[in-house]
Design a protein around this motif. Structure first.
Motif, PDB file in Angstrom:
ATOM      1  N   ARG A 114      60.046  20.723 -21.621  1.00 27.34           N
ATOM      2  CA  ARG A 114      59.413  22.034 -21.489  1.00 27.34           C
ATOM      3  C   ARG A 114      59.432  22.417 -20.017  1.00 27.34           C
ATOM      4  O   ARG A 114      58.784  21.776 -19.194  1.00 27.34           O
ATOM      5  CB  ARG A 114      57.992  21.994 -22.033  1.00 27.34           C
ATOM      6  CG  ARG A 114      57.305  23.357 -22.097  1.00 27.34           C
ATOM      7  CD  ARG A 114      55.930  23.221 -22.711  1.00 27.34           C
ATOM      8  NE  ARG A 114      55.244  24.497 -22.853  1.00 27.34           N
ATOM      9  CZ  ARG A 114      54.009  24.614 -23.333  1.00 27.34           C
ATOM     10  NH1 ARG A 114      53.333  23.528 -23.714  1.00 27.34           N
ATOM     11  NH2 ARG A 114      53.445  25.811 -23.427  1.00 27.34           N
ATOM     12  N   VAL A 115      60.169  23.470 -19.681  1.00 21.22           N
ATOM     13  CA  VAL A 115      60.371  23.814 -18.272  1.00 21.22           C
ATOM     14  C   VAL A 115      59.563  25.037 -17.839  1.00 21.22           C
ATOM     15  O   VAL A 115      59.514  25.374 -16.659  1.00 21.22           O
ATOM     16  CB  VAL A 115      61.862  24.042 -17.971  1.00 21.22           C
ATOM     17  CG1 VAL A 115      62.641  22.744 -18.171  1.00 21.22           C
ATOM     18  CG2 VAL A 115      62.441  25.161 -18.838  1.00 21.22           C
ATOM     19  N   ALA A 116      58.941  25.723 -18.804  1.00 20.74           N
ATOM     20  CA  ALA A 116      58.048  26.847 -18.520  1.00 20.74           C
ATOM     21  C   ALA A 116      57.148  27.016 -19.738  1.00 20.74           C
ATOM     22  O   ALA A 116      57.335  26.343 -20.761  1.00 20.74           O
ATOM     23  CB  ALA A 116      58.827  28.123 -18.234  1.00 20.74           C
ATOM     24  N   GLY A 117      56.185  27.927 -19.631  1.00 24.30           N
ATOM     25  CA  GLY A 117      55.226  28.074 -20.715  1.00 24.30           C
ATOM     26  C   GLY A 117      55.853  28.324 -22.062  1.00 24.30           C
ATOM     27  O   GLY A 117      55.403  27.795 -23.076  1.00 24.30           O
ATOM     28  N   ARG A 118      56.916  29.127 -22.091  1.00 22.28           N
ATOM     29  CA  ARG A 118      57.572  29.466 -23.354  1.00 22.28           C
ATOM     30  C   ARG A 118      59.047  29.072 -23.377  1.00 22.28           C
ATOM     31  O   ARG A 118      59.817  29.580 -24.199  1.00 22.28           O
ATOM     32  CB  ARG A 118      57.440  30.974 -23.622  1.00 22.28           C
ATOM     33  CG  ARG A 118      56.000  31.419 -23.845  1.00 22.28           C
ATOM     34  CD  ARG A 118      55.906  32.866 -24.275  1.00 22.28           C
ATOM     35  NE  ARG A 118      56.426  33.792 -23.270  1.00 22.28           N
ATOM     36  CZ  ARG A 118      56.410  35.117 -23.393  1.00 22.28           C
ATOM     37  NH1 ARG A 118      55.915  35.659 -24.486  1.00 22.28           N
ATOM     38  NH2 ARG A 118      56.885  35.887 -22.434  1.00 22.28           N
ATOM     39  N   THR A 119      59.442  28.150 -22.506  1.00 22.73           N
ATOM     40  CA  THR A 119      60.863  27.780 -22.410  1.00 22.73           C
ATOM     41  C   THR A 119      61.036  26.274 -22.537  1.00 22.73           C
ATOM     42  O   THR A 119      60.329  25.495 -21.890  1.00 22.73           O
ATOM     43  CB  THR A 119      61.462  28.246 -21.073  1.00 22.73           C
ATOM     44  OG1 THR A 119      61.313  29.657 -20.962  1.00 22.73           O
ATOM     45  CG2 THR A 119      62.937  27.887 -20.973  1.00 22.73           C
ATOM     46  N   THR A 120      62.000  25.876 -23.375  1.00 24.92           N
ATOM     47  CA  THR A 120      62.338  24.464 -23.519  1.00 24.92           C
ATOM     48  C   THR A 120      63.823  24.277 -23.259  1.00 24.92           C
ATOM     49  O   THR A 120      64.625  25.213 -23.399  1.00 24.92           O
ATOM     50  CB  THR A 120      61.984  23.930 -24.922  1.00 24.92           C
ATOM     51  OG1 THR A 120      62.623  24.738 -25.925  1.00 24.92           O
ATOM     52  CG2 THR A 120      60.479  23.946 -25.133  1.00 24.92           C
ATOM     53  N   ARG A 121      64.200  23.048 -22.904  1.00 19.01           N
ATOM     54  CA  ARG A 121      65.575  22.781 -22.483  1.00 19.01           C
ATOM     55  C   ARG A 121      66.020  21.412 -22.967  1.00 19.01           C
ATOM     56  O   ARG A 121      65.237  20.467 -23.031  1.00 19.01           O
ATOM     57  CB  ARG A 121      65.666  22.841 -20.961  1.00 19.01           C
ATOM     58  CG  ARG A 121      67.009  22.428 -20.372  1.00 19.01           C
ATOM     59  CD  ARG A 121      66.917  22.252 -18.860  1.00 19.01           C
ATOM     60  NE  ARG A 121      66.561  23.500 -18.187  1.00 19.01           N
ATOM     61  CZ  ARG A 121      66.063  23.570 -16.960  1.00 19.01           C
ATOM     62  NH1 ARG A 121      65.823  22.457 -16.271  1.00 19.01           N
ATOM     63  NH2 ARG A 121      65.789  24.734 -16.421  1.00 19.01           N
ATOM     64  N   ILE A 122      67.308  21.330 -23.291  1.00 19.23           N
ATOM     65  CA  ILE A 122      67.936  20.029 -23.526  1.00 19.23           C
ATOM     66  C   ILE A 122      69.182  19.957 -22.649  1.00 19.23           C
ATOM     67  O   ILE A 122      69.831  20.972 -22.369  1.00 19.23           O
ATOM     68  CB  ILE A 122      68.265  19.773 -25.023  1.00 19.23           C
ATOM     69  CG1 ILE A 122      69.301  20.792 -25.535  1.00 19.23           C
ATOM     70  CG2 ILE A 122      67.028  19.835 -25.887  1.00 19.23           C
ATOM     71  CD1 ILE A 122      70.690  20.259 -25.515  1.00 19.23           C
ATOM     72  N   GLU A 123      69.520  18.757 -22.222  1.00 17.87           N
ATOM     73  CA  GLU A 123      70.721  18.525 -21.423  1.00 17.87           C
ATOM     74  C   GLU A 123      71.470  17.338 -22.010  1.00 17.87           C
ATOM     75  O   GLU A 123      70.856  16.359 -22.446  1.00 17.87           O
ATOM     76  CB  GLU A 123      70.357  18.247 -19.967  1.00 17.87           C
ATOM     77  CG  GLU A 123      69.682  19.423 -19.273  1.00 17.87           C
ATOM     78  CD  GLU A 123      69.268  19.105 -17.843  1.00 17.87           C
ATOM     79  OE1 GLU A 123      69.002  17.923 -17.552  1.00 17.87           O
ATOM     80  OE2 GLU A 123      69.232  20.036 -17.019  1.00 17.87           O
TER      81      GLU A 123
END
Length: 278
Positions: free
Chosen positions: A242-251
């Protein structure tokens, strides 16, 4: 010659309103019949072009929309919603070309019929390596990483524009023009399915010559959610950050690994929706 078909519903001939694509709604049975007819037209065109095997993956909502008994007798069907590769389940390096039948434009596309990305009310945006994509671009990246060109995209005029922008070299069949999100100017069904058959035949004949971009690796896929609870739930999936309140990321190092992880991320976020607050 092996053809893979990912079949969605919002871009199907005559479809315009949510009642056409939601199970239990009055117009869904007619929408389902239209979906069968478009997919069968694509199968017929593929066979006319020289295809020897056609695999259809039901890719809309519950992914149980296409009845086996109504599908073309020469096609196999993947039916059911528990799929690690979701809309692309069954695709492999053995396929010569992929078709995206009944596809729609990404969320936020003006005048695009039933525009959304994966979830109509939950997911605001999906990005691959910083570029916003819809289901078309997200799925096409997987095909490209396996060396399979997307030869045919069918849907409205906005889906065609997105396909050309993303894929550059692709056959298309426009079956309706968008007026607004829930309104379409539709071709007569017979004419629309003629376009689909012709496009499928051309795509099979050109399968070895499509020149399409491949995704850069390693891969980052980010999702912007409508609410913080959805992002929090997505971040409960291993490998999701979770990189921001409403943002998620996969790498991930490869697109295949990133794609499979992003399917889990999307399902996690979708399951985090609250009945009253979204």
């Amino acid at each position: 010659m092996k053809v893979f078909i990912s079949a969605d519903m919002e871009g199907i001939t005559g479809i315009a309103d949510p009642s056409d694509v939601v199970k239990g709604e009055a117009d869904y049975p007619a929408g389902r019949e239209a979906m069968v007819a478009d997919v069968n037209a694509a199968v017929e065109g593929a066979l006319s072009g020289g295809a020897e095997a056609v695999l259809v993956n039901d890719s809309h909502s519950s992914m149980t929309n296409l009845p086996r008994e109504s599908l073309h007798e020469s096609a196999r069907l993947i039916r059911g919603g528990t799929k690690p590769w979701s809309m692309m389940q069954g695709l492999s390096e053995d396929h010569d070309v992929a078709f995206f039948i009944g596809y729609h434009a990404k969320a936020g596309t003006p005048e695009a019929v039933l525009n959304h990305t994966y979830y109509g009310q939950v997911l605001l945006s999906l990005r691959v390596n910083g570029t916003e994509v819809g289901e078309l671009g997200w799925n096409a990246g997987l095909a490209a990483s396996l060396g399979v060109p997307v030869g045919l995209v069918t849907g409205d005029d906005a889906a065609e524009a997105e396909a050309i922008d993303r894929l550059e070299d692709v056959e298309t069949a426009v079956v309706k023009d968008g007026v607004d999100r829930f309104t379409a100017n539709c071709l007569p069904p017979a004419r629309a399915r003629e376009r689909i058959r012709d496009g499928a035949e051309r795509a099979v004949s050109r399968a070895s010559s499509f020149a399409q971009p491949t995704p850069d690796e390693p891969v980052t896929i980010e999702a912007d959610w409508a609410a913080t609870n959805q992002a929090a739930n997505a971040a409960g999936i291993p490998s999701v950050e979770r990189v921001a309140g409403r943002t998620t990321r996969i790498e991930a190092d490869s697109y295949v690994a990133a794609f499979e992880a992003s399917v889990a991320m999307l399902h996690g976020g979708g399951a985090g929706r609250n009945e009253f607050y979204g």
